[in-house]
Design a protein around this motif. Structure first.
Motif, PDB file in Angstrom:
ATOM      1  N   SER A  66       0.829  -1.089  -0.154  1.00  0.00           N
ATOM      2  CA  SER A  66       0.011  -0.008   0.205  1.00  0.00           C
ATOM      3  C   SER A  66       0.988   1.265  -0.007  1.00  0.00           C
ATOM      4  CB  SER A  66      -0.810   0.123   1.106  1.00  0.00           C
ATOM      5  OG  SER A  66      -0.026  -0.096   2.362  1.00  0.00           O
ATOM      6  N   ASP A  67       1.996   1.112   0.663  1.00  0.00           N
ATOM      7  CA  ASP A  67       2.906   2.313   0.638  1.00  0.00           C
ATOM      8  C   ASP A  67       3.626   2.477  -0.817  1.00  0.00           C
ATOM      9  OD1 ASP A  67       2.546   2.597   3.311  1.00  0.00           O
ATOM     10  OD2 ASP A  67       4.368   1.612   3.958  1.00  0.00           O
ATOM     11  N   LEU A  68       3.982   1.415  -1.350  1.00  0.00           N
ATOM     12  CA  LEU A  68       4.545   1.758  -2.919  1.00  0.00           C
ATOM     13  C   LEU A  68       3.536   2.283  -3.904  1.00  0.00           C
ATOM     14  CD1 LEU A  68       6.865  -1.577  -2.988  1.00  0.00           C
ATOM     15  CD2 LEU A  68       7.313   0.833  -2.238  1.00  0.00           C
ATOM     16  N   ALA A  69       2.260   1.689  -3.534  1.00  0.00           N
ATOM     17  CA  ALA A  69       1.117   1.982  -4.543  1.00  0.00           C
ATOM     18  C   ALA A  69       0.485   3.461  -4.009  1.00  0.00           C
ATOM     19  CB  ALA A  69       0.283   0.902  -4.830  1.00  0.00           C
ATOM     20  N   ALA A  70       0.672   4.006  -3.061  1.00  0.00           N
ATOM     21  CA  ALA A  70      -0.078   5.088  -2.482  1.00  0.00           C
ATOM     22  C   ALA A  70      -0.361   6.160  -3.336  1.00  0.00           C
ATOM     23  CB  ALA A  70       0.631   5.594  -1.165  1.00  0.00           C
ATOM     24  N   GLU A 104      -1.093  -2.988  -6.022  1.00  0.00           N
ATOM     25  CA  GLU A 104      -1.071  -3.661  -4.622  1.00  0.00           C
ATOM     26  C   GLU A 104      -0.760  -4.931  -4.887  1.00  0.00           C
ATOM     27  OE1 GLU A 104      -3.486  -2.357  -1.566  1.00  0.00           O
ATOM     28  OE2 GLU A 104      -2.854  -0.172  -1.703  1.00  0.00           O
ATOM     29  N   ALA A 105      -1.613  -5.462  -5.499  1.00  0.00           N
ATOM     30  CA  ALA A 105      -1.476  -7.045  -5.648  1.00  0.00           C
ATOM     31  C   ALA A 105      -0.479  -7.747  -6.494  1.00  0.00           C
ATOM     32  CB  ALA A 105      -2.945  -7.596  -6.522  1.00  0.00           C
ATOM     33  N   VAL A 106       0.018  -6.896  -7.340  1.00  0.00           N
ATOM     34  CA  VAL A 106       1.032  -7.273  -8.270  1.00  0.00           C
ATOM     35  C   VAL A 106       2.558  -7.183  -7.440  1.00  0.00           C
ATOM     36  CG1 VAL A 106       2.347  -6.773 -10.183  1.00  0.00           C
ATOM     37  CG2 VAL A 106      -0.031  -6.857 -10.520  1.00  0.00           C
ATOM     38  N   VAL A 107       2.361  -5.999  -6.716  1.00  0.00           N
ATOM     39  CA  VAL A 107       3.344  -5.793  -5.769  1.00  0.00           C
ATOM     40  C   VAL A 107       3.765  -6.904  -4.678  1.00  0.00           C
ATOM     41  CG1 VAL A 107       4.386  -4.342  -3.733  1.00  0.00           C
ATOM     42  CG2 VAL A 107       3.508  -3.269  -6.101  1.00  0.00           C
TER      43      VAL A 107
END
Length: 504
Positions: A66-70, A104-107
């Motif tokens: 969630s942080d990377l895709a924020a 988020e799912a792919v991350v």
């Protein structure tokens, strides 16, 4: 070998620079070629890369998805880019996603893989701040308009080297095959369209940058690049609006290394750090390549990447008065400065003047190419390009290093001479007539000569004189004394020369 091949997902890719499937991009799966100079590597760049290897696992692998895709909104299109090591070459797996939930799912999926070294979520962004539309067109193709070349002493530098045997990669919007530039252009690669050939430029920025490096000299058209004998490897990673993805920039850097470019110019940047971009830079510097980047045009102290990475030579811009341009960023990322205001160069369809640290960076890339070229032609072996540029730079502003110009404005000829490329082997001779000792150099030059006399077992200095312009100097000496003349080491003499003589 072509850097692009289609393959079915799950099949082993052929050795290539880029492999594309329906949704994944794999970049860099060939071992790096030797740089054009072969025996010359940038020792400073290689040392900097040792401190942070791209093969280490980045914190992004353990970060919350969630942080990377924020920053991705519900309907935004983005990329999830994962880094892995494939036979010692950085390799990116890139998947296009839509919306934060899918990102988020792919991350989370790629973070769970043991081979993942870093992961980032990217959205397309503008990475240059000047374009052909911003430029002031000019029909003046003459040398007198190219003030940057005059300020950097181009003609004096060309007496030492002109960039022969060097390839400078321009990772940018592409480089058009204009008449003044075409003889120096290699084929390159287009990472925007995913095809061979980087000679398409729908923006103008990359062509302008390439011309500053290596526009043809002595052809009675246009002006000239600072390293006119160097070759340009055009790598298109930004579109017609100057927008692009860090993963394409990183892929372009890796491609340039694998194609043997000795210098990589990055007249682009953004304020967000990216682990995959850093991995590509580390890969380049660890392979002895010189990486040069613009520090940005915000007129602020904000860090700009990739200029802020260790091992990258960050460049600020100067004006015609050797002052720092008002738009030029400042701070710890600034290593050196170069002309960047009203710079005449090639653009698609002719010539234009542009301003920006984007214009300053290629002057430094060209200077690096000159140093590397001179090192090869003079058999100097490995050189520290960054140290050579910094130690010979013209100090600007307050004495010493500062956050605006770094070590100062680059001085290409002195940088080459400081690396030993201008050294002339001295073979001085001396004659003694009565009580007059005359020292003659084997060339006409003004050179310091130290006269010493022996007191017991110790040599003590008597006096220091400069030779006349014909390379001759004389000293008065006394009978019954042993003397020694010493020619100290300089960038011209390279090593100390001395000889003793007894006056009877």
């Amino acid at each position: 070998m072509s850097p692009s091949r289609k393959r079915a997902r799950g099949a082993m890719p052929m050795a290539a620079g880029v492999v594309v499937s329906a949704s994944f991009l794999v970049c860099g799966s060939v071992m790096p070629a030797l740089a054009d100079d072969e025996v010359v590597v940038d020792r400073g760049a290689a040392s900097a890369a040792e401190a942070g290897s791209w093969q280490s696992v980045d914190d992004s692998v353990s970060a919350a998805p969630s942080d990377l895709a924020a920053k991705v909104d519900a309907n935004d299109r983005a990329r999830v880019v994962a880094l892995r090591d494939e036979d010692g070459v950085p390799t990116f797996d890139v998947k296009n996603v839509k919306g934060r939930a899918q990102a988020e799912a792919v991350v989370a999926e790629v973070q769970a893989k043991d081979e993942t070294l870093a992961v980032a979520v990217e959205e397309k962004k503008k990475l240059i701040s000047s374009s052909a539309a911003d430029a002031t067109a000019t029909n003046d193709p003459y040398w007198g308009s190219a003030w940057g070349l005059t300020r950097l002493g181009a003609e004096g530098a060309w007496q030492v080297a002109s960039g022969a045997g060097q390839t400078v990669a321009i990772v940018d919007t592409g480089s058009a095959a204009e008449p003044d530039l075409a003889p120096q252009l290699l084929t390159g690669w287009d990472f925007v369209a995913d095809r061979e050939g980087g000679q398409s430029d729908q923006n103008g920025h990359g062509t302008h940058v390439a011309g500053i490096v290596a526009a043809t000299a002595g052809n009675a058209i246009g002006a000239s690049g600072l390293a006119p004998a160097a070759k340009i490897l055009p790598v298109r990673a930004l579109d017609s609006a100057g927008q692009g993805y860090w993963s394409d920039i990183a892929s372009g850097i890796i491609y340039a290394v694998n194609q043997g470019a000795g210098v990589i110019n990055l007249s682009l940047g953004g304020h967000a750090d990216d682990p995959n971009l850093k991995a590509a830079v580390d890969y380049a510097t660890s392979n002895g390549r010189t990486v040069v980047a613009a520090v940005g045009n915000d007129g602020s102290g904000a860090l700009t990447y990739p200029a802020a990475y260790p091992g990258v030579i960050g460049v600020s811009a100067t004006n015609q008065s050797d002052g720092i341009a008002s738009f030029s960023n400042f701070g710890s990322a600034v290593d050196v400065a170069a002309p960047g205001v009203g710079i005449l160069s090639t653009v698609p369809g002719g010539y234009a003047s542009m301003s920006g640290t984007s214009m300053a960076a290629p002057f430094v890339s060209a200077s690096a190419a000159l140093i590397r070229s001179a090192a090869v032609s003079h058999g100097l072996g490995a050189v520290n390009v960054e140290a050579a540029l910094k130690s010979t730079a013209i100090d600007l502003g307050a004495p010493g290093r500062d956050v605006y110009s770094g070590s100062g404005r680059v001085n290409p000829r002195d940088a080459m001479c400081g690396s030993g490329a201008c050294a002339v082997g001295l073979n001085p001779t001396a004659t003694l007539k009565k009580q007059k000792l005359t020292v003659r150099l084997n060339r006409a030059a003004v050179q310091q000569v130290v006269l010493q006399k022996k007191v017991g077992k110790v040599w003590k200095r008597v006096t220091v004189k400069l030779t006349a312009t014909n390379g001759v100097v004389s000293f008065k000496v006394k009978r019954g004394t042993s003397y020694r003349y010493v020619i100290p080491t300089t960038t011209d003499t390279l090593m100390v020369k001395s000889k003793s003589i007894r006056v009877r």
